[in-house]
Design an enzyme around this catalytic site. Structure first.
Site, PDB file in Angstrom:
ATOM      1  N   HIS A   1      32.846  -6.851  -5.752  1.00  0.00           N
ATOM      2  CA  HIS A   1      31.737  -7.736  -6.117  1.00  0.00           C
ATOM      3  C   HIS A   1      30.438  -7.264  -5.465  1.00  0.00           C
ATOM      4  CE1 HIS A   1      30.074 -11.862  -7.048  1.00  0.00           C
ATOM      5  NE2 HIS A   1      29.244 -11.465  -6.090  1.00  0.00           N
ATOM      6  N   GLU A   2      30.495  -7.059  -4.158  1.00  0.00           N
ATOM      7  CA  GLU A   2      29.272  -6.673  -3.446  1.00  0.00           C
ATOM      8  C   GLU A   2      28.779  -5.308  -3.894  1.00  0.00           C
ATOM      9  OE1 GLU A   2      27.579  -8.703  -1.714  1.00  0.00           O
ATOM     10  OE2 GLU A   2      29.086 -10.284  -1.587  1.00  0.00           O
TER      11      GLU A   2
ATOM     12  N   HIS B   1      26.877  -5.511  -7.212  1.00  0.00           N
ATOM     13  CA  HIS B   1      25.452  -5.835  -7.077  1.00  0.00           C
ATOM     14  C   HIS B   1      24.661  -4.579  -6.730  1.00  0.00           C
ATOM     15  CE1 HIS B   1      25.680 -10.152  -7.288  1.00  0.00           C
ATOM     16  NE2 HIS B   1      26.472 -10.271  -6.241  1.00  0.00           N
TER      17      HIS B   1
ATOM     18  N   GLY C   1       4.513 -21.362  12.502  1.00  0.00           N
ATOM     19  CA  GLY C   1       3.672 -21.393  13.696  1.00  0.00           C
ATOM     20  C   GLY C   1       2.445 -22.279  13.600  1.00  0.00           C
TER      21      GLY C   1
ATOM     22  N   GLY D   1       1.307 -24.237   5.315  1.00  0.00           N
ATOM     23  CA  GLY D   1       2.249 -23.135   5.223  1.00  0.00           C
ATOM     24  C   GLY D   1       3.669 -23.630   5.315  1.00  0.00           C
TER      25      GLY D   1
END
Ligand code: ADP
Ligand code: MG
Ligand code: ZN
Length: 615
Positions: free
Chosen positions: A428-429, A432, A212, A207
């Site tokens: 810009h943000e 999105h 873990g 994994g």
């Protein structure tokens, strides 16, 4: 977990110390003891003393041009230079001076014998006895005495009251079930033997990092009441050639004596890599691997030795190692899902003080994609933040902030964004988010902030957790690409100029578009032909191209085409919703933070053109 046996220092180390002590003894103590004080006098004094009968012995060293002599009772040694003196011999004879033998050598025959020979040998003998005893203790009997160079440093863990249990590992239920069976078998093998069921000899935990794997192995050690040998793959391969193989041998010897027991090899890819016979291949590693393969074949089923190993590069392991009969069970330890994340957060929250009213589900939702190690880190950061602000328990806001800290870095205290820059970042943000929202008709983000972070990000967008997704349609991928291009598109629409702020978006969009074409067969051009293979899925998913240069050129053209089409789509969406874009960006600019709800509230405030018409 208690470490009952510390790793031993190599035998060579002790021998080195003893040799050093002897060397020092010989260099400094011996000469000092042997050398009595020598008084230098002139020749006249010598003659006078001889004539007075005060000289017992004299040693005329013609070659050195000097005379050594002692007083009557041989307690003081004198030295004088030699003068041409033809009567010297006669004079010595007359006064009965003993003039044979060397004064210095003969002064301490016993001392020199003691320090030069008896003491060193006595020390070596005692040391040898001590080491032999120690090694017998360690190996559990006189039969297994061996020269200690190649001995494994495997640590033996035993169960202890503070040991890690399965209850400390949250989520990962499949992995835990698989390992519980092993623990059960080690407690009562007869149950399995009666039916004739064979336990797997080896279990491979695979994994991504931080999920873990090591923790699970420790939990097995804590639950099973048997010795637990733990060693990391890199410890086998050390400086001296051949040592790795002998360490493997030794580890298994120990394990067989202590059976039933568990042997855990962490990061096994360090020794288990494919033997590809390439030039400059690592001989040492291959020998070690061969030894491991032989050892794993060497013990019978159901002897009670079970080998656990962990890696995050299963595809690089030698096929001989992973075949049934060696590591016949592979246990995937994947990134936790929503439920898993919530459980992991709660497990770690047991160790810190929190206010009682935390909505763990909400926090888990925010930390989409985080690994167990990251979640542990988030909880700890929250506790630190609580201390920093002088409170005595961590609350939900601490956790929320620490998610951003762990994922995006700390808030930059003194970053100076000009108004213009802040404005661009806001647009810009929102670009999105708006493109995403118009395509899916749902809240695309949990939160956007435009506070610069130490990671270099100027704004930070917390995506909504999309839930467990196993398949993605072509349309969804295209929408994602469009969303990535949305930031840059907003800059273009609003400012008519572009900035460097979109580099990460560009990278991501390109990656997706390339995967569509080379791996998912989503273009007519190449149909269902794989152009690329992923080489390590758990570590970033690098891929390697496998096609002719001409095809590569065509792929590149197709990638450009795909991204371009989505960029156009984003531009169109933003131009059509210019008023909403302005409104939301304005809000973000002023408040610096906008939540998903606020975002949707503004978006749906007045009547919008029907969303269906937009897509
Ligand atoms: P790896 O898979 O890389 O070996 P580790 O087992 O070393 O990861 O995990 C690192 C840390 O992350 C652990 O010590 C633990 O604190 C935390 N952690 C990871 N997964 C879990 C989990 N499922 N439950 C609880 N803690 C976890
Ligand atoms: Mg590990
Ligand atoms: Zn962006």
């Amino acid at each position: 977990m208690n470490e009952v046996k510390k790793p031993q220092k190599p035998l060579l180390y002790y021998y080195g110390v003893v040799m050093l002590v002897l060397l020092l003894l010989n260099l400094f103590v011996m000469p000092w003891l042997a050398q009595r004080e020598i008084r230098e006098v002139d020749y006249n004094t010598f003659i006078t003393m001889v004539e007075n009968g005060e000289v017992a012995r004299a040693d005329v060293q013609t070659s050195e041009n000097q005379i050594l002599f002692t007083n009557e009772d041989n307690t003081v040694v004198y030295k004088t230079g030699m003068l041409p003196d033809p009567d010297l011999t006669q004079r010595l004879l007359d006064n009965e001076v003993d003039s044979y033998g060397q004064i210095i050598e003969e002064t301490s025959p016993w001392v020199s014998l003691l320090f030069g020979w008896i003491l060193p040998f006595a020390l070596l003998y005692l040391f040898g006895q001590y080491m032999a005893k120690k090694m017998m203790d360690r190996a559990g009997g006189p039969n297994s005495m061996a020269f200690g160079l190649g001995r494994s440093n495997a640590r033996v863990y035993v169960k202890s009251s503070e040991g890690i249990k399965f209850s400390d590992v949250a989520g990962e239920d499949e992995a835990k079930d698989s390992l519980r069976e092993i623990v059960d078998y080690l407690h009562d093998p007869s149950k399995y033997r009666e039916i004739g069921a064979k336990m797997p000899k080896g279990i491979l935990l695979v994994g991504p990092p931080g999920t873990g794997k090591t923790l699970l192995a420790k939990a097995v050690a804590g639950e099973a009441n048997v010795p637990f040998f733990s060693m990391s793959g890199s410890e086998f391969v050390e400086m001296f050639v051949g040592m790795g193989a002998s360490k493997v041998r030794d580890l298994f010897d120990q394990a067989k004596q202590k059976a039933p027991c568990i042997v855990f090899i962490d990061e096994i890819d360090a020794i288990g890599k494919k033997r590809d016979g390439q030039l400059g291949g690592n001989d040492e590693r291959e020998q070690t691997l061969n030894q491991l393969l032989t050892e794993m074949d060497g013990f019978e089923d159901n002897t009670g030795v079970i080998i656990l190993a962990a890696t995050n590069r299963p595809e690089s392991l030698d096929p001989a190692l992973t075949r049934p009969g060696r590591f016949d069970r592979r246990v995937p330890v994947e990134l936790p899902d929503l439920k898993g994340r919530e459980d992991i957060l709660k497990v770690h929250a047991r160790h810190i003080r929190t206010t009682g009213d935390i909505d763990w589900n909400r926090i888990a939702r925010m930390a989409a994609g985080a690994s167990g190690a990251e979640l542990a880190n988030i909880v700890n950061e929250a506790a630190l933040r609580a201390v920093r602000s002088g409170r005595n328990a961590a609350n939900e806001a601490d956790l929320e902030e620490s998610i951003e800290v762990v994922i995006a870095g700390y808030q930059k205290k003194n970053a100076i964004l000009t108004d213009k820059e802040k404005c661009i970042v806001a647009y810009h943000e929102v670009g999105h988010a708006l493109v995403a929202a118009m395509q899916t008709h749902s809240a695309p983000v949990q939160k956007i902030t435009i506070i610069p972070r130490t990671s270099g990000a100027l704004g930070y967008t917390m995506q909504v957790d999309e839930g467990e997704h196993y398949l993605m349609t072509k349309e969804e991928i295209e929408n994602k690409i469009a969303t990535f291009t949305g930031g840059r598109a907003a800059e273009e629409v609003v400012f008519g100029s572009i900035t460097t702020g979109a580099s990460n978006d560009i990278e991501q969009a390109t990656k997706l578009a390339r995967a569509m074409i080379t791996r998912y067969g989503m273009t007519d051009d190449f149909d269902m032909v794989a152009m690329e293979t992923v080489t390590n899925q758990y570590l970033g998913g690098d891929s390697s191209l496998s096609c002719s240069p001409e095809t590569q050129a065509r792929i590149d053209a197709a990638v450009v085409q795909t991204v371009k089409a989505q960029h156009q789509k984003a531009l169109r969406i933003l131009t059509e919703n210019r008023r909403k874009l302005d409104e939301i960006a304005q809000f973000l600019y002023e408040k610096e933070t906008i939540t998903g709800d606020e975002f949707m509230e503004i978006l749906n405030r007045e009547e919008l053109p029907a969303p269906e018409a937009q897509a």
